[in-house]
Design a protein around this motif. Structure first.
Motif: not given
Ligand SMILES: [Zn+2]
Length: 301
Positions: A205-206, A211-219, A257-264, A293-297
């Protein structure tokens, strides 16, 4: 026999009339062009009389192949619909509008048009459009550039009509998520939901720049709502990136997305976050681009 009440008769008459007019419109068919760059999809809708293409690829090279696929269908292309302001969905429009000069480039609202102009203005400023000079915003410096202001039309309503009378209904009531604004389409007769970039199937996912954590939560919240609304219909889901699939995609993406948020949130380094995501999702595409680029951000050194 009891007399039919006049209200009932007129209701029957109305419903007969509307079913006749509905059957006059040809059923829709759909075909994908699956891009190589970023695994992005273009969708070609046909009603047997005319065509509408939704999203048109990241490069002129790929737009040429898409254009050939459209031409092969032998019907007039009336509209090039851009779902959101990311370049992997709109760079191809310059080639397509030159190939199909009678088509109109359209977006569902002015916010999406401004997202496109904003993204191209920024790309031009950092040199990213040097490879696609026709997409540089038209200006005194680039008189041969693309006239975004006049070429992109904002639709006056949320429907887009085919020559035979059938229509696409566009949905745009979304919180900022993968993009600031996005357009989706549900087609009843196909029982198919065209998710644009609210959907990714086996493609990372991009969640890069913006694409902030708030955006990810909205998504995630949006996908939960879509699951409630659409999963009972067992629709085919057409993601913006990756192959068409079924309604299990909603929960698969939320877990990702939950995994990505926990990992990052926990990762000490970008490399550690990349490794964790790649080992959990080894068969997902675009790790070197979308995931990187998602990890970079999301992982600050
Ligand atoms: Zn995309």
């Amino acid at each position: 026999m009891k007399r039919l009440n006049p209200t009932l008769i007129s209701a029957l008459g109305l419903s007969l009339a509307s079913s006749f007019s509905a059957s006059a419109a040809q059923p829709l068919e759909v075909e994908l062009y699956r891009g190589e760059t970023a695994s992005v999809n273009s969708t070609i809708f046909s009603d047997g009389e005319s065509l509408i293409v939704m999203d048109v690829q990241r490069s002129t090279e790929e737009a040429k192949k898409l254009g050939q696929q459209i031409k092969a269908k032998g019907l007039p292309l009336t509209h090039i619909l851009i779902t959101h302001g990311h370049p992997d969905h709109y760079i191809g429009m310059d080639h397509l509008i030159k190939t199909f000069p009678d088509a109109k480039i359209v977006v569902a609202n002015d916010a999406i048009k401004q997202d496109i102009i904003g993204f191209s203005t920024w790309m031009e400023s950092v040199g990213w459009l040097d490879a696609e000079p026709n997409l540089k915003p038209k200006s005194a410096k680039h008189p041969q550039g693309f006239d975004y202001q006049n070429r992109i039309q904002v639709l006056p309503s949320n429907t887009l009509a085919f020559a035979g009378g059938n229509t696409l209904t566009l949905e745009t009531q979304y919180q900022p998520a993968e993009a600031e604004h996005v357009t989706t389409v549900y087609v009843d007769s196909l029982n198919a939901l065209f998710m644009s970039d609210l959907g990714y199937n086996k493609v990372h996912l991009w969640m890069g720049q913006g694409v902030t954590n708030q955006h990810i939560d909205n998504w995630k919240q949006q996908l939960t709502e879509m699951e409630r609304q659409y999963a009972p219909l067992q629709p085919t889901l057409y993601p913006g990136h990756g192959a068409p699939t079924d309604a299990k995609l909603f929960s698969t993406m939320i877990e990702y997305m939950e995994y990505f948020q926990a990992v990052t949130a926990d990762a000490q380094t970008k490399e550690a976050a990349m490794d964790a995501m790649k080992s959990k999702y080894p068969d997902y595409r675009e790790a070197d681009f979308l995931l990187k680029y998602s990890v970079d951000f999301h992982v600050q050194p």
